[in-house]
Design an enzyme around this catalytic site. Structure first.
Site, PDB file in Angstrom:
ATOM      1  N   GLU A  82      -4.990  10.441  17.270  1.00  0.00           N
ATOM      2  CA  GLU A  82      -6.010  10.264  16.229  1.00  0.00           C
ATOM      3  C   GLU A  82      -7.408  10.558  16.762  1.00  0.00           C
ATOM      4  O   GLU A  82      -8.219  11.214  16.104  1.00  0.00           O
ATOM      5  CB  GLU A  82      -5.969   8.822  15.711  1.00  0.00           C
ATOM      6  CG  GLU A  82      -4.744   8.483  14.895  1.00  0.00           C
ATOM      7  CD  GLU A  82      -4.637   6.999  14.602  1.00  0.00           C
ATOM      8  OE1 GLU A  82      -3.776   6.626  13.780  1.00  0.00           O
ATOM      9  OE2 GLU A  82      -5.398   6.204  15.197  1.00  0.00           O
ATOM     10  N   ASP A 134      -0.323   7.341  19.597  1.00  0.00           N
ATOM     11  CA  ASP A 134      -0.853   7.391  18.235  1.00  0.00           C
ATOM     12  C   ASP A 134      -2.382   7.311  18.254  1.00  0.00           C
ATOM     13  O   ASP A 134      -3.064   8.119  17.608  1.00  0.00           O
ATOM     14  CB  ASP A 134      -0.274   6.245  17.405  1.00  0.00           C
ATOM     15  CG  ASP A 134      -0.702   6.300  15.949  1.00  0.00           C
ATOM     16  OD1 ASP A 134      -0.123   7.091  15.198  1.00  0.00           O
ATOM     17  OD2 ASP A 134      -1.618   5.556  15.572  1.00  0.00           O
ATOM     18  N   ASP A 160      -3.922  -3.027  10.446  1.00  0.00           N
ATOM     19  CA  ASP A 160      -3.898  -3.631  11.777  1.00  0.00           C
ATOM     20  C   ASP A 160      -4.827  -4.828  11.902  1.00  0.00           C
ATOM     21  O   ASP A 160      -4.464  -5.850  12.497  1.00  0.00           O
ATOM     22  CB  ASP A 160      -4.297  -2.594  12.841  1.00  0.00           C
ATOM     23  CG  ASP A 160      -3.239  -1.523  13.042  1.00  0.00           C
ATOM     24  OD1 ASP A 160      -2.057  -1.786  12.755  1.00  0.00           O
ATOM     25  OD2 ASP A 160      -3.600  -0.413  13.476  1.00  0.00           O
ATOM     26  N   HIS A 179       3.530   0.345  13.234  1.00  0.00           N
ATOM     27  CA  HIS A 179       2.592   0.755  14.282  1.00  0.00           C
ATOM     28  C   HIS A 179       2.518  -0.401  15.271  1.00  0.00           C
ATOM     29  O   HIS A 179       2.528  -1.572  14.875  1.00  0.00           O
ATOM     30  CB  HIS A 179       1.219   1.051  13.678  1.00  0.00           C
ATOM     31  CG  HIS A 179       0.162   1.436  14.669  1.00  0.00           C
ATOM     32  ND1 HIS A 179       0.419   2.269  15.742  1.00  0.00           N
ATOM     33  CD2 HIS A 179      -1.153   1.100  14.765  1.00  0.00           C
ATOM     34  CE1 HIS A 179      -0.693   2.443  16.436  1.00  0.00           C
ATOM     35  NE2 HIS A 179      -1.657   1.738  15.867  1.00  0.00           N
ATOM     36  N   GLU A 231     -16.163  29.137   6.715  1.00  0.00           N
ATOM     37  CA  GLU A 231     -15.593  29.677   7.953  1.00  0.00           C
ATOM     38  C   GLU A 231     -15.216  28.609   8.976  1.00  0.00           C
ATOM     39  O   GLU A 231     -14.361  28.865   9.830  1.00  0.00           O
ATOM     40  CB  GLU A 231     -16.581  30.667   8.587  1.00  0.00           C
ATOM     41  CG  GLU A 231     -16.933  31.847   7.694  1.00  0.00           C
ATOM     42  CD  GLU A 231     -15.718  32.662   7.275  1.00  0.00           C
ATOM     43  OE1 GLU A 231     -14.694  32.639   7.983  1.00  0.00           O
ATOM     44  OE2 GLU A 231     -15.782  33.316   6.215  1.00  0.00           O
ATOM     45  N   GLY A 273       0.833  -1.195   0.000  1.00  0.00           N
ATOM     46  CA  GLY A 273       0.000   0.000   0.000  1.00  0.00           C
ATOM     47  C   GLY A 273       0.867   1.244   0.000  1.00  0.00           C
ATOM     48  O   GLY A 273       2.028   1.216  -0.443  1.00  0.00           O
ATOM     49  N   SER A 274       0.348   2.314   0.531  1.00  0.00           N
ATOM     50  CA  SER A 274       1.068   3.593   0.534  1.00  0.00           C
ATOM     51  C   SER A 274       2.421   3.480   1.235  1.00  0.00           C
ATOM     52  O   SER A 274       3.461   3.841   0.685  1.00  0.00           O
ATOM     53  CB  SER A 274       0.212   4.677   1.205  1.00  0.00           C
ATOM     54  OG  SER A 274       0.930   5.885   1.326  1.00  0.00           O
TER      55      SER A 274
END
Length: 331
Positions: A195, A191, A83, A108, A227, A26-27
């Site tokens: 999040e 972590d 995960d 992780h 805004e 993946g990334s």
């Protein structure tokens, strides 16, 4: 204060004669694989055949293998799948094939810290986590720079686990700017906390409440979106570049005064107490158990909450407003 490592503290010769396997393209997986390969490391990758990531790996010059083959052939195996699927991959493919003296790596700590994966005592267990998305990790490396990383060692059977982690981080480009030493416990809990209370949960809920307050008071939702949501990026970018006080020095004095007067009224001590409750659930494993169970039963709560969020007025208005901004359109 944390121990920080740089280029001189890591030796890429550690990987001479060794193979590194990347589970998941993946990334992050793609960035890790390509950066390590360009750093002279012998890299093998694993991805499910027939998936877009598999095709991407082939296009990048790799011949993806099964996770079992990665575990058999490689000296260090990096788990970069999500995960919730890591325990399955480990149980079915890694555990039967990993042997003494090898190393199992993570970006992780969730699976290790919450005992979803319990490795044998005769291997090293380490973490290297770049503090940025995979695309940025790759982009900075190609430009001769890097993304800061954190490293941790959970098991040091060979006595070389930290050397391995630092060499791996150097291969990603992390030691060019700094690698912070931590623990699996600290990384996982901070972590999840970040999040939930700020980066994702806290910010999105704050945006929604502010948007709802203006709309319910009779203001046009399009103006409310500008805004309370659209302009957030400007402020976040300033904070990242300059720090909180540096941001305040750039905005107007009116905005700065409103920031300092009204901020503590909106996000008061009660919010901090709520954050402490969230942190306690993370530390005690309550959140982890809930998420693990949620995945086991098909994610019913996850799906319901996601649907509810997708139907919020801010999503409808936001899409319309973003369509008016050509610079935001995907290439």
């Amino acid at each position: 204060m944390a121990k920080i490592y740089y280029e001189k503290d890591a030796d890429m010769n550690f990987f001479k004669g060794k193979k590194v396997g990347i589970i998941g393209y993946g990334s992050q997986g793609r960035a890790h694989a390509l950066n390590l390969k360009d750093s002279g490391v012998d890299v093998l990758v694993s991805e499910l055949e027939g998936t877009p990531n598999y095709e991407k790996a082939v296009k990048d010059g790799f011949t993806p293998l099964s996770a079992s083959d990665i575990a058999k052939k490689c000296d260090a195996i990096m788990m970069l799948a999500q995960d919730n699927v890591q325990p399955i991959i480990y149980r079915d493919f890694i555990a039967p094939n990993i042997t003494e003296g090898k190393a199992l790596g993570f970006a992780h700590g969730f699976s290790i810290h919450y005992n979803q994966i319990v490795p044998p005592a005769n291997i090293d267990v380490f973490m290297v986590a770049p503090k940025g998305p995979g695309d940025l990790v790759r982009e900075q490396f190609v430009q001769g720079q890097g993304v800061p990383c954190i490293v941790a060692v959970e098991q040091n059977h060979t006595g070389n686990a930290l050397k391995l982690a630092l060499a791996y981080a150097k291969g990603l480009g992390g030691t060019r700017c700094g690698v912070v030493e931590t623990t699996f416990k600290e990384e996982t809990e901070t972590d999840l906390f970040g999040e939930q209370v700020v980066l994702c949960g806290g910010v999105t809920q704050l945006i929604k409440y502010a948007f709802e307050t203006l709309v319910e008071a009779g203001y046009q939702p399009e103006v409310a979106y500008y805004e309370t949501c659209h302009e957030l990026k400007l402020i976040v970018d300033l904070i990242i570049e300059r720090g909180i006080q540096g941001m305040r020095e750039v905005i107007s004095d009116t905005a700065e005064y409103g920031d300092m007067i009204s901020g503590p009224e909106v996000v008061d001590e009660g919010v901090k107490e709520n954050m402490e409750y969230v942190l306690a659930d993370i530390q005690d494993g309550v959140f982890a158990k809930e998420w693990i169970l949620e995945n086991m039963v098909g994610r019913p709560v996850y799906k319901a909450l996601k649907k509810q969020s997708e139907e919020h007025l801010i999503e409808e208005v936001g899409k319309k407003m973003r369509d008016m901004m050509p610079w935001l359109k995907k290439k």
